[in-house]
Design a protein around this motif. Structure first.
Motif: not given
Length: 658
Positions: A310-326
């Motif tokens: 959502w705001i970060n690129p690459g493999p780690r950015g794929r997990l943005d939702g786990y902190s945004i929604l978490g």
């Protein structure tokens, strides 16, 4: 909640089935006693155990133990939905990048929205008043084999995006590195008057994470497969199993706890893929371990609209939702732990809902929170103090001694009483309890804070329990304790209708932003063509003969309660002098999840004209006796003939459980 994918209908994400559904076999949780010989001793023992733990009372067998779970239900303000589509304030689906692509409108902070107010607490819980503790559960053998990474995080062999260690690192990091994002949440409190929009310094505030973060434990429950499409009761049962696994088997142990039930890739909890209207949700359940707050967290990268890059690129950015929604669900849980008893705005939104998916780089927008465990994408949350969406606020520290809210309650005289008062203390382990106002026969244990005994007294008693510690600190809680020979017993229910007086105004485009669902503009109005009973707003059905008007709201019938009542004020203003009923208003009750009509409760017509507002009260218990634990829709529908000469005017609605 946050938003919906493009094309998805706007709907309140409320679940049906609960207490009734608990009578059904839960996948992986029920035995097969009927296959054994009729007189087999083990079969008879199982039958006796079943009869001693009736499903009608909320008992299920999970992980070999009986536990009484009575799951509450997520409501619109307790869900997180993926951002896109008109309901998110966008003309189309935003791209997973820092700025909207050309042709897409940005989601901007709305500082014109109202502040949140305290709802009064539900089942003696308003906010997480001590340091928050988060337990993460990886549910089912679908996660594969567990291991550890270099940072001590649990890893799982069937976790292709490496979501589990990211999720743990986020909760571990909260409260570290001068975390001012968590500081925003600490401005909210409990033990204040219902409707309060601010907190005095001596009220029990939301706790700040202790050193070492909010993560209190991880459980990989991979002994059996989780249900592919887990129902809400199954999710609640897994939460109760987790409470037992972690040894949290009392109300005091669960007082400042939340459980995050996380499912593996490809799973479909609570029809996640079919509904396609939410990313995660939080709720609570009543249980024999006290009330349990929990979140269901699907494998978020299965849906690109749930924060992926959502705001970060690459493999780690794929997990943005786990902190945004978490972070969204965590923030809403600590400020509204037993939804809907905490902090909510007049339109029914929690602090995360009011600030969801605001564009990065704009005021109140998404940003990377720098914690000791790394950088994590988060949204801002609403700050009453600052009257905006904020990611930074000074920490409002609790006093060392905190006593939890006690709900006003009733009980039968002559029956045994055992009622715990819950206190936490960071300055001393030595606590002493005293009480004033208890009826004869009841006393508080000075060491444990449990009120016990029997009383023959009747009526209400104004009770104050005071706690003192060895460091000289003192705190109190006050509640009304009523004793009556008849009636419903336990905590007095809080108002379940959102915007009961129709006071949430329409926006500049004429759209109503609250929880009521009107069929068209002008139904919820402040028009001077008619008058409200109280306040400025009212509902007006019967505008024209061209189409029927309707107005509805979904309301939870929380399990554990046994009675439901609906009341409102009705004014039928009619110029239709026909001798027959031509213009009509029908009130019906529907099941929200199935859409089926439960009953037509009452009808009115032009023949029922009134001289003003008159009270209407309906006992809904006969209609929802088998529906407690589901969500019901209260729906008004008007039909006009001729020139629409009858106005059906509603005001001051109320839905109470007892």
């Amino acid at each position: 909640m946050t938003a919906v994918p493009t094309g998805a209908p706007r709907r309140t994400r409320l679940l049906a089935s609960a207490l009734l559904s608990l009578g059904l076999a839960l996948t992986g949780l029920s035995g097969t006693a009927n296959a054994a010989p009729q007189n087999d001793p083990q079969t008879l023992a199982q039958a006796d155990s079943v009869s001693a733990h009736p499903a009608s009372a909320g008992w299920v067998q999970t992980h070999g133990d009986w536990v009484q779970i009575q799951p509450g239900h997520p409501h619109a303000a307790a869900s997180a939905r993926p951002a896109s589509g008109p309901q998110a304030g966008l003309s189309g689906a935003p791209q997973p990048q820092a700025d909207p692509a050309p042709g897409h409108n940005a989601v901007l902070v709305n500082n014109d929205q109202p502040n949140m107010a305290y709802k009064g607490g539900q089942d003696s819980v308003g906010v997480t008043s001590g340091p928050p503790r988060v337990y993460v559960i990886y549910w089912g053998s679908q996660w594969g084999t567990a291991g550890k990474d270099a940072d001590g995080n649990t890893t799982l062999s069937n976790d292709p995006d490496n979501a589990a260690p990211y999720q743990q690192s986020f909760f571990k990091g909260l409260g570290s590195n001068g975390d001012a994002w968590s500081g925003v949440l600490t401005q909210y409190c409990e033990s204040v008057a219902t409707g309060s929009a601010s907190c005095p310094a001596d009220a029990p505030h939301v706790g700040y994470p202790q050193s070492g973060g909010a993560l209190a434990g991880v459980w990989v429950d991979n002994s059996t497969a989780a249900p592919q499409q887990a129902t809400e009761p199954q999710i609640a049962a897994e939460t109760a199993a987790a409470a037992k696994h972690f040894g949290n088997t009392t109300a005091a142990q669960n007082r400042n706890v939340q459980y995050v039930v996380t499912t593996a890739k490809g799973m479909d909890p609570d029809s996640w893929h079919e509904l396609n209207t939410w990313c995660a949700w939080h709720t609570f359940e009543r249980s024999s371990y006290g009330t349990l707050a929990y979140t269901i967290m699907p494998y978020l990268t299965d849906n690109k609209y749930c924060g992926t890059n959502w705001i970060n690129p690459g493999p780690r950015g794929r997990l943005d939702g786990y902190s945004i929604l978490g972070g969204h669900e965590y923030a809403e849980t600590v400020t509204d732990q037993n939804a809907m008893g905490g902090w909510i705005d007049p339109a029914g939104q929690e602090n995360g809902d009011k600030c969801a998916w605001i564009t990065q780089g704009t005021p109140g927008g998404l940003f990377n929170l720098q914690l000791a465990t790394g950088a994590f994408a988060v949204q801002t949350t609403w700050s009453n103090d600052q009257h905006t969406c904020s990611g930074s606020h000074p920490v409002v520290a609790n006093k060392p001694l905190v006593v939890s809210t006690m709900c006003d309650r009733t009980a039968p005289p002559g029956k045994p009483v055992e009622l715990p008062v819950i206190a936490s203390d960071s300055a001393s382990a030595k606590l002493r309890y005293s009480a004033a106002g208890l009826p004869r026969g009841l006393a508080v244990d000075p060491r444990t804070g449990v009120i016990r005994g029997r009383t023959k007294d009747t009526g209400y008693h104004d009770v104050t329990v005071t706690v003192r510690d060895g460091a000289g600190n003192q705190a109190s809680t006050r509640f009304w304790y009523g004793f009556f020979a008849t009636g419903e017993y336990g905590c007095l229910g809080i108002e379940q209708i959102v915007d009961p007086g129709f006071e949430v105004p329409v926006d500049a485009k004429g759209n109503y932003p609250g929880w009521w669902s009107p069929s068209g503009p002008g139904i919820i109005t402040q028009s001077t063509a008619h008058q409200p009973r109280t306040g400025a707003g009212y509902a007006w059905l019967g505008h024209s003969a061209a189409q029927d008007d309707s107005l509805s709201q979904g309301v939870e019938t929380t399990p554990g309660y046994t009675r439901a009542s609906l009341s409102f004020w009705l004014h039928v203003a009619s110029g239709n002098t026909a001798p027959a009923a031509q213009d009509t208003l029908a009130l019906e009750l529907d099941d929200q999840y199935s859409g089926k009509r439960i009953a037509v409760l009452r009808t009115w017509s032009n023949l029922d004209a009134t001289g003003g507002y008159v009270p209407v009260s309906i006992d809904l218990t006969p209609y929802v006796a088998s529906e407690f634990g589901s969500t019901v829709i209260v729906k008004f529908t008007s039909h006009e003939t001729g020139s629409a000469q009858t106005a059906f005017l509603l005001d001051d609605a109320s839905f109470h459980l007892s």
